[in-house]
Design a protein around this motif. Structure first.
Motif, short mmCIF file in Angstrom:
data_model
loop_
_atom_site.label_atom_id
_atom_site.label_comp_id
_atom_site.label_asym_id
_atom_site.label_seq_id
_atom_site.Cartn_x
_atom_site.Cartn_y
_atom_site.Cartn_z
N TYR A 15 13.63 -24.50 64.32
CA TYR A 15 14.30 -25.25 65.37
C TYR A 15 15.55 -25.96 64.83
CZ TYR A 15 11.30 -24.75 69.47
OH TYR A 15 10.65 -24.25 70.57
N MET A 16 15.47 -26.47 63.61
CA MET A 16 16.63 -27.12 63.01
C MET A 16 17.78 -26.14 62.84
SD MET A 16 14.67 -29.48 60.15
CE MET A 16 16.18 -30.13 59.42
N ILE A 17 17.46 -24.95 62.35
CA ILE A 17 18.50 -23.92 62.17
C ILE A 17 19.06 -23.48 63.52
CG2 ILE A 17 18.91 -21.55 61.39
CD1 ILE A 17 16.80 -22.02 59.21
N SER A 18 18.16 -23.26 64.49
CA SER A 18 18.59 -22.77 65.80
C SER A 18 19.49 -23.77 66.51
CB SER A 18 17.36 -22.47 66.67
OG SER A 18 16.58 -21.45 66.08
N TRP A 19 19.10 -25.05 66.48
CA TRP A 19 19.91 -26.05 67.16
C TRP A 19 21.25 -26.27 66.45
CZ3 TRP A 19 20.28 -27.56 71.81
CH2 TRP A 19 19.17 -27.59 72.64
N THR A 20 21.26 -26.19 65.14
CA THR A 20 22.53 -26.31 64.41
C THR A 20 23.47 -25.18 64.80
OG1 THR A 20 21.41 -27.36 62.53
CG2 THR A 20 23.59 -26.44 62.13
N LEU A 21 22.95 -23.96 64.86
CA LEU A 21 23.77 -22.82 65.28
C LEU A 21 24.24 -22.97 66.72
CD1 LEU A 21 21.75 -19.86 63.68
CD2 LEU A 21 23.95 -20.79 62.91
N ALA A 22 23.36 -23.50 67.58
CA ALA A 22 23.73 -23.69 68.98
C ALA A 22 24.87 -24.70 69.11
CB ALA A 22 22.51 -24.16 69.78
N PHE A 23 24.82 -25.78 68.35
CA PHE A 23 25.88 -26.79 68.40
C PHE A 23 27.17 -26.28 67.76
CE2 PHE A 23 22.50 -30.21 68.92
CZ PHE A 23 22.85 -30.49 70.22
N ILE A 24 27.05 -25.47 66.71
CA ILE A 24 28.24 -24.87 66.10
C ILE A 24 28.94 -23.97 67.11
CG2 ILE A 24 29.02 -23.19 64.37
CD1 ILE A 24 26.91 -24.36 62.49
N PHE A 25 28.14 -23.16 67.84
CA PHE A 25 28.70 -22.28 68.86
C PHE A 25 29.41 -23.09 69.93
CE2 PHE A 25 28.15 -20.01 72.95
CZ PHE A 25 28.85 -18.85 72.65
N LEU A 26 28.79 -24.19 70.37
CA LEU A 26 29.40 -25.06 71.38
C LEU A 26 30.69 -25.68 70.84
CD1 LEU A 26 29.20 -26.47 74.14
CD2 LEU A 26 27.90 -28.29 73.02
N ALA A 27 30.68 -26.08 69.56
CA ALA A 27 31.87 -26.69 68.96
C ALA A 27 33.03 -25.70 68.91
CB ALA A 27 31.54 -27.18 67.55
N ILE A 28 32.73 -24.44 68.57
CA ILE A 28 33.77 -23.41 68.50
C ILE A 28 34.34 -23.13 69.89
CG2 ILE A 28 34.21 -20.97 68.00
CD1 ILE A 28 32.15 -21.21 65.73
N ILE A 29 33.46 -23.00 70.88
CA ILE A 29 33.92 -22.70 72.24
C ILE A 29 34.78 -23.83 72.79
CG2 ILE A 29 33.16 -22.35 74.63
CD1 ILE A 29 32.76 -19.93 72.81
N ARG A 30 34.35 -25.08 72.57
CA ARG A 30 35.07 -26.22 73.12
C ARG A 30 36.26 -26.63 72.25
NH1 ARG A 30 32.51 -29.20 77.02
NH2 ARG A 30 33.52 -31.12 76.35
N GLY A 31 36.24 -26.23 70.99
CA GLY A 31 37.29 -26.69 70.09
C GLY A 31 38.44 -25.73 69.89
N MET A 32 38.35 -24.53 70.49
CA MET A 32 39.41 -23.54 70.31
C MET A 32 39.90 -23.06 71.68
SD MET A 32 37.88 -21.30 67.12
CE MET A 32 39.41 -20.36 66.97
N GLY A 33 41.12 -23.44 72.03
CA GLY A 33 41.75 -22.95 73.25
C GLY A 33 41.26 -23.60 74.53
N THR A 34 40.57 -24.74 74.43
CA THR A 34 40.12 -25.45 75.63
C THR A 34 40.61 -26.88 75.60
OG1 THR A 34 38.04 -26.11 74.58
CG2 THR A 34 38.03 -24.05 75.82
N ILE A 35 40.66 -27.49 76.75
CA ILE A 35 41.11 -28.88 76.86
C ILE A 35 39.93 -29.73 77.32
CG2 ILE A 35 42.66 -30.47 78.05
CD1 ILE A 35 44.60 -28.13 78.42
N GLU A 36 39.63 -30.77 76.56
CA GLU A 36 38.53 -31.66 76.92
C GLU A 36 38.92 -32.52 78.11
OE1 GLU A 36 35.60 -31.90 75.73
OE2 GLU A 36 35.67 -30.69 73.93
N LEU A 37 37.99 -32.69 79.04
CA LEU A 37 38.24 -33.51 80.23
C LEU A 37 37.85 -34.96 80.02
CD1 LEU A 37 36.95 -31.07 83.01
CD2 LEU A 37 39.31 -31.44 82.25
#
Length: 351
Positions: A15-37
């Motif tokens: 679960y620790m590995i899975s959630w870390t990967l899930a948050f990394i994926f979210l960070a990449i999606i939100r941190g590249m080419g998107t604008i935070e609201l």
């Protein structure tokens, strides 16, 4: 390390590995080419630091909850209700995380908004939805893994079973005695509930590194990779561990079902073939004479008045310390040309 503790730690680690990967994926999606609201914007580097910080923490808590869920609820509720319980947990824990984040933002960024305004800033709802969805998917994957057998899902995804391969394994066939009599006395519904209780109690064999291969009516097939089954006499101890568990719960079974279920078993080792079978319903299957021989050894328990029978082949591989072996002679087994020498096994009484 105790097998049960090790198993729980593996769940938490996954679960620790899975959630870390899930948050990394979210960070990449939100941190590249998107604008935070929202009012607080994180660059990719900062988002990754948060992912590596919160991922293991969130995963450790989720893993602990999963362990508690499996211990208390898996045997009593449907998967729908299980998901519902997990969603309640996830919402409560999400509230805790948002509250902690609000305190941190207030301390370090001087955030002046109220908690409700902060929690429901534009762009936050998709994040909450993402977290709840990921948690539900992880629970479903865990249930699929339990249905296939521990760690078999990952092996199946790797394609390890696509091509038949040979393994050396130990098999145990466990069969409920007087099953027809129990079914007639209890009726089909109560009888099925008793089988459920017995097979739930069979979970204690995990302490002996057993893999539950199949449930066939009122019979169970256990299996070990050869070295695990021989280690610490796991394949022998599994039978007596289960027997002792049923004995410890005799008052429960007597009160609820007016009987004490009792199982007899046969053990044998040898080479088998393991492969993935089925198109519309996939299953990991073992094929080979070893399985057939084990089943027929178990079938001789009543005739030889023994609770546990072991083939000579397996006996010669085992450390026999702490057990008594009674030579029952050579017995003919249906479908086999050569007779098989079997031994009755009992636990030695400590002096």
């Amino acid at each position: 390390m105790n097998i049960r503790i090790k198993r729980r730690w593996i769940i938490i680690r996954n679960y620790m590995i899975s959630w870390t990967l899930a948050f990394i994926f979210l960070a990449i999606i939100r941190g590249m080419g998107t604008i935070e609201l929202g009012s607080i914007n994180f660059k990719l580097k900062e988002a990754l630091i948060i992912a590596f910080t919160f991922g293991p923490f969130f995963g450790a808590i989720s893993g602990l909850v999963q362990n508690l869920t499996e211990k208390r609820y898996n045997q009593r509720v449907s998967i729908y209700r299980l998901i519902g319980l997990r969603l309640v947990y996830a919402i409560l824990f999400l509230f805790f995380l948002v509250f902690m984040a609000y305190i941190m933002v207030t301390q370090f960024f001087g955030e002046a908004k109220g908690f409700v305004a902060f929690a429901f800033e534009p762009g936050n709802i998709p994040i909450y939805f993402y977290i709840l969805t990921v948690d539900s998917l992880m629970l479903l994957l865990r249930q699929i893994n339990l249905m296939l057998g521990e760690n078999n899902l990952w092996k199946l995804l790797q394609g390890k079973f696509y091509t038949p391969r040979e393994e050396e394994r130990i098999f145990m066939f466990l069969d409920l005695q007087s099953s027809t009599e129990h079914a007639e006395n209890l009726g089909h519904i109560a009888y099925s509930r008793m089988i459920q209780d017995c097979f739930n109690d069979l979970g204690v064999v995990i302490e002996n590194e057993a893999e539950i291969y199949q449930y066939v009516g009122d019979e169970v097939v256990l299996s070990w990779v050869l070295n695990k089954g021989l280690r610490h006499q796991n394949c022998l101890n599994a039978f007596f561990t289960f027997k002792n568990k049923l004995h410890m719960k005799k008052d429960y079974y007597q009160t609820k079902y007016n009987c004490l279920p009792f199982f007899k078993a046969g053990l044998h080792s040898g080479k088998i073939t393991v492969t993935e079978v089925g198109k519309y319903k996939k299953e990991i299957a073992y094929h080979g004479d070893t399985i057939n021989t084990t089943s027929r050894i178990q079938g001789q328990c009543n005739a030889l008045n023994q609770d546990l029978l072991v083939s000579q082949q397996l006996k010669d591989q085992l450390d026999t310390t702490g057990f008594n072996f009674e030579n029952m002679g050579s017995i003919p087994l249906k479908g086999k040309e050569k007779e098989v020498v079997v031994f009755g096994v009992t636990q030695a009484i400590p002096k």
